[in-house]
Scaffold this active site. Structure first.
Site, PDB file in Angstrom:
ATOM      1  N   ARG A   1      35.295  20.642  52.645  1.00  0.00           N
ATOM      2  CA  ARG A   1      36.101  21.807  52.255  1.00  0.00           C
ATOM      3  C   ARG A   1      35.484  23.115  52.735  1.00  0.00           C
ATOM      4  O   ARG A   1      36.215  24.079  53.010  1.00  0.00           O
ATOM      5  CB  ARG A   1      36.281  21.839  50.741  1.00  0.00           C
ATOM      6  CG  ARG A   1      37.278  20.788  50.300  1.00  0.00           C
ATOM      7  CD  ARG A   1      37.588  20.894  48.835  1.00  0.00           C
ATOM      8  NE  ARG A   1      38.752  20.078  48.531  1.00  0.00           N
ATOM      9  CZ  ARG A   1      38.999  19.573  47.330  1.00  0.00           C
ATOM     10  NH1 ARG A   1      38.176  19.815  46.324  1.00  0.00           N
ATOM     11  NH2 ARG A   1      40.081  18.853  47.129  1.00  0.00           N
TER      12      ARG A   1
ATOM     13  N   LYS B   1      51.228   5.820  39.849  1.00  0.00           N
ATOM     14  CA  LYS B   1      52.341   6.015  38.924  1.00  0.00           C
ATOM     15  C   LYS B   1      53.640   6.417  39.603  1.00  0.00           C
ATOM     16  O   LYS B   1      53.657   7.311  40.447  1.00  0.00           O
ATOM     17  CB  LYS B   1      51.987   7.144  37.957  1.00  0.00           C
ATOM     18  CG  LYS B   1      50.956   6.764  36.918  1.00  0.00           C
ATOM     19  CD  LYS B   1      50.678   7.985  36.114  1.00  0.00           C
ATOM     20  CE  LYS B   1      50.018   7.729  34.793  1.00  0.00           C
ATOM     21  NZ  LYS B   1      49.814   9.031  34.136  1.00  0.00           N
TER      22      LYS B   1
ATOM     23  N   GLY C   1      45.119  13.042  47.323  1.00  0.00           N
ATOM     24  CA  GLY C   1      43.666  12.942  47.433  1.00  0.00           C
ATOM     25  C   GLY C   1      43.190  11.534  47.740  1.00  0.00           C
ATOM     26  O   GLY C   1      42.364  11.323  48.638  1.00  0.00           O
TER      27      GLY C   1
ATOM     28  N   GLY D   1      47.514  17.702  44.600  1.00  0.00           N
ATOM     29  CA  GLY D   1      48.693  18.121  43.846  1.00  0.00           C
ATOM     30  C   GLY D   1      49.552  19.123  44.603  1.00  0.00           C
ATOM     31  O   GLY D   1      50.785  19.064  44.553  1.00  0.00           O
TER      32      GLY D   1
HETATM   33  P1  ADP Z   1      47.117   9.977  45.707  1.00  0.00           P
HETATM   34  O1  ADP Z   1      45.859  10.568  45.121  1.00  0.00           O
HETATM   35  O2  ADP Z   1      46.981   9.691  47.168  1.00  0.00           O
HETATM   36  O3  ADP Z   1      48.338  10.782  45.369  1.00  0.00           O
HETATM   37  P2  ADP Z   1      47.436   8.196  43.478  1.00  0.00           P
HETATM   38  O4  ADP Z   1      46.427   8.977  42.709  1.00  0.00           O
HETATM   39  O5  ADP Z   1      48.838   8.251  43.047  1.00  0.00           O
HETATM   40  O6  ADP Z   1      47.327   8.542  45.040  1.00  0.00           O
HETATM   41  O7  ADP Z   1      47.072   6.653  43.447  1.00  0.00           O
HETATM   42  C1  ADP Z   1      45.803   6.153  43.768  1.00  0.00           C
HETATM   43  C2  ADP Z   1      45.339   5.201  42.731  1.00  0.00           C
HETATM   44  O8  ADP Z   1      46.259   4.153  42.529  1.00  0.00           O
HETATM   45  C3  ADP Z   1      44.050   4.557  43.167  1.00  0.00           C
HETATM   46  O9  ADP Z   1      43.036   4.883  42.236  1.00  0.00           O
HETATM   47  C4  ADP Z   1      44.352   3.066  43.160  1.00  0.00           C
HETATM   48  O10 ADP Z   1      43.290   2.281  42.659  1.00  0.00           O
HETATM   49  C5  ADP Z   1      45.538   2.984  42.227  1.00  0.00           C
HETATM   50  N1  ADP Z   1      46.326   1.774  42.492  1.00  0.00           N
HETATM   51  C6  ADP Z   1      46.965   1.452  43.627  1.00  0.00           C
HETATM   52  N2  ADP Z   1      47.541   0.238  43.525  1.00  0.00           N
HETATM   53  C7  ADP Z   1      47.257  -0.230  42.292  1.00  0.00           C
HETATM   54  C8  ADP Z   1      47.585  -1.425  41.578  1.00  0.00           C
HETATM   55  N3  ADP Z   1      48.306  -2.387  42.146  1.00  0.00           N
HETATM   56  N4  ADP Z   1      47.124  -1.536  40.315  1.00  0.00           N
HETATM   57  C9  ADP Z   1      46.397  -0.558  39.750  1.00  0.00           C
HETATM   58  N5  ADP Z   1      46.062   0.578  40.366  1.00  0.00           N
HETATM   59  C10 ADP Z   1      46.490   0.759  41.630  1.00  0.00           C
HETATM   60 MG    MG Z   2      45.075  10.548  43.134  1.00  0.00          MG
END
Ligand code: ADP
Ligand code: MG
Length: 390
Positions: A34, A196, A347, A370
C-alpha cells in the site's frame, strides 16, 4: 472530478490522504504494497515542488491513542522507498502538527499520526476536519480503499478545501472499475464466490445487466444450490437469503443470462488441513463443500478463457488452506490466460490471485475491498462524490 495533474500544486501545501493501513510486526512494516501504491502521487507532488502532508488511518484504535498503531514505522519505510527524508508528526492535529505543517519546505514530506486516534475521523466531524484543514491549500485523495466511508479526512475535509482532486491510484481504480460498468465487452463473465451471498447481492444485481455468464462458487454457491433443491449436506448456507437467491436465478433466466452453479465439490467432514477430501456431485449428509470440484474447474475455465470481459469477486473455496485452494487457483490461472479485460475486486480475491502467482496477468486488481464492491454495485462513494463538488 479533477485529478492531481490538473490541480495547481506548484509550491502549494497539499494534504494527501493515503491508505497506509499496512500490517505491522514487531514495530516494522510487514507488507509495504500500500505504501508503494501511493508513490506515484507523492513523487509527482515532489517534482512539482509541493509541500506534502500525508495522512492515513491504521487499524481500528477507536478514537484513542494506541502506541502499537502509530504510523511512525510507516514513515521510516516510506523514507527508504522515496530515498528522501520523511518527517513524522506524533500528533494528527493541534499546535505541534500546525507548526510542523507551517515549517515544511518545497518537496518536503510530512506524515501525520494515525487519523483514527481521534473519534472525529470516523464521525466525519466538522471541527476535526477544520483542524486538519489548517494551512492546507490543496486536497488530494489517493486512498481508494477508504472512499466508501464518509470519514472526516475523506469527506468533511474535502468539503472545506475548494482546490481538490484525486491521486493516480484513485484515478486508476475509477477508470478500470468504470470500464466494466460502462463499456461492457462480450462475452462478459461474472465470477462470484466468497463467504456470503448477502455481501455480493448488490454486485450481482448490478452486473447481471451486462453479464452473459455468471459462474458461482465459494460458500455462497450452497445457498443457491439449496434454493434450487439440491443437497448441500453441512455446507454453509444463509437460510435467510434463499428467497433472494431464487429471485436472482429467475432474473437470470428472464434475461437469458447463463447462471452456473458448481457441478461437483471437494468435500470434508471437518474443516482442517489434514481432513479426508472426497469429490462429490451430490453432497452427502454430514459433509460440507469447501471448494469446487475438478469438473467445475474445467467447465468454468473454458467459459473464462473465452471471455472478453471478466469481473471476479470472491474465492471458489477455503483457499487459505492448501488442500482447498485448487479451485480458486485454477480460476485465477484461467482469468490470467484469458485475453479478456479482467478486474478482480475484494481483499481475499486479490490475495488469492497473488497466491496463484498470476497478478501480473490480470488487467486490474483493485486495492479497495469494500470500496471496490460498492463501486461495482453502482453506488456513489462519499469520498469520490465530494471531489466532484465545486
Ligand atoms: P473477498 O474478500 O474477495 O470479497 P469474501 O470475503 O467474500 O471475498 O470471501 C472469502 C472467504 O470466503 C474466504 O475466507 C474463504 O475461506 C471463504 N470461503 C470460500 N468458500 C468457502 C466455503 N465453501 N466454505 C466456507 N468458507 C468459504
Ligand atoms: Mg473478504
Amino acid at each position: 472530478m479533477k485529478y492531481v495533474e490538473q490541480l495547481p500544486v506548484q509550491g502549494k501545501t497539499v494534504f494527501l490522504r493515503v491508505d497506509f493501513n499496512v500490517p505491522l510486526k514487531d514495530g516494522r512494516v510487514e507488507d509495504d504494497t500500500r505504501i508503494k501504491a501511493a508513490l506515484p502521487t507523492i513523487k509527482f507532488l515532489q517534482e512539482k515542488g509541493a509541500r506534502i502532508i500525508l495522512a492515513s488511518h491504521l487499524g481500528r484504535p477507536k478514537g484513542q491513542r494506541k502506541p502499537e498503531l502509530s504510523l511512525k514505522p510507516v514513515a521510516q519505510r516510506l523514507a527508504e522507498l522515496l530515498g528522501a527524508e520523511v518527517k513524522f508528526c506524533p500528533e494528527t492535529v493541534g499546535p505541534l502538527a500546525q507548526q510542523m505543517k507551517k515549517s515544511l519546505g518545497e518537496r518536503e514530506v510530512l506524515l501525520l499520526e494515525n487519523l483514527r486516534f481521534h473519534p472525529g475521523e470516523t464521525g466525519d466531524d466538522e471541527e476535526f476536519a477544520r483542524q486538519l484543514a489548517e494551512g492546507i491549500e490543496v486536497y488530494v485523495n489517493d486512498a481508494f480503499g477508504t472512499c466508501h466511508r464518509a470519514h472526516a479526512s475523506v469527506h468533511a475535509l474535502a468539503r472545506l478545501v475548494p482546490l481538490k482532486g484525486a491521486g493516480f491510484l484513485v484515478k486508476k481504480e475509477v477508470e478500470n472499475l468504470s470500464r466494466v460498468l460502462k463499456n461492457p465487452a462480450h462475452p462478459y463473465v461474472l465470477i462470484a464466490g466468497g463467504a456470503k451471498v448477502s455481501d455480493k447481492i448488490p454486485v450481482l444485481k448490478n452486473l447481471m445487466s451486462h453479464a452473459d455468464k455468471v459462474l458461482v462458487g465459494g460458500a455462497m454457491a450452497y445457498t443457491f444450490l439449496k434454493a434450487s433443491g439440491k443437497p448441500v449436506g453441512n455446507s454453509l448456507v444463509e437460510e435467510e437469503m434463499m428467497e433472494e437467491a431464487l429471485g436472482i436465478m429467475e432474473e437470470a433466466e428472464r434475461k437469458g443470462t447463463e447462471f452456473l452453479l458448481p457441478e461437483d465439490h471437494r468435500c470434508v467432514r471437518e474443516i482442517s488441513e489434514d481432513a479426508q477430501v472426497k469429490i462429490m456431485e451430490e453432497i452427502e449428509d454430514e459433509w460440507k463443500g469447501v471448494d469446487i470440484g475438478p469438473r467445475t474447474e474445467k467447465l468454468y475455465g473454458e467459459k473464462i478463457r473465452q471471455a472478453a470481459m471478466i469481473v471476479w469477486n470472491g474465492p471458489m473455496g477455503i483457499f487459505e488452506m492448501e488442500p482447498f485452494s485448487g479451485g480458486t487457483v485454477a480460476v485465477a490461472k484461467a482469468v490470467a490466460d484469458s485475453p479478456a479485460f479482467s478486474v478482480v475486486g475484494g481483499g481475499d480475491s486479490a490475495s488469492a490471485v497473488k497466491k496463484a502467482g498470476v497478478q501480473d496477468r490480470i488487467s486490474h486488481i483493485s486495492t479497495g475491498g469494500g470500496a471496490s464492491l460498492e463501486f461495482l454495485s453502482g453506488k456513489t462513494l462519499p469520498g469520490l462524490e465530494v471531489l466532484e463538488e465545486g
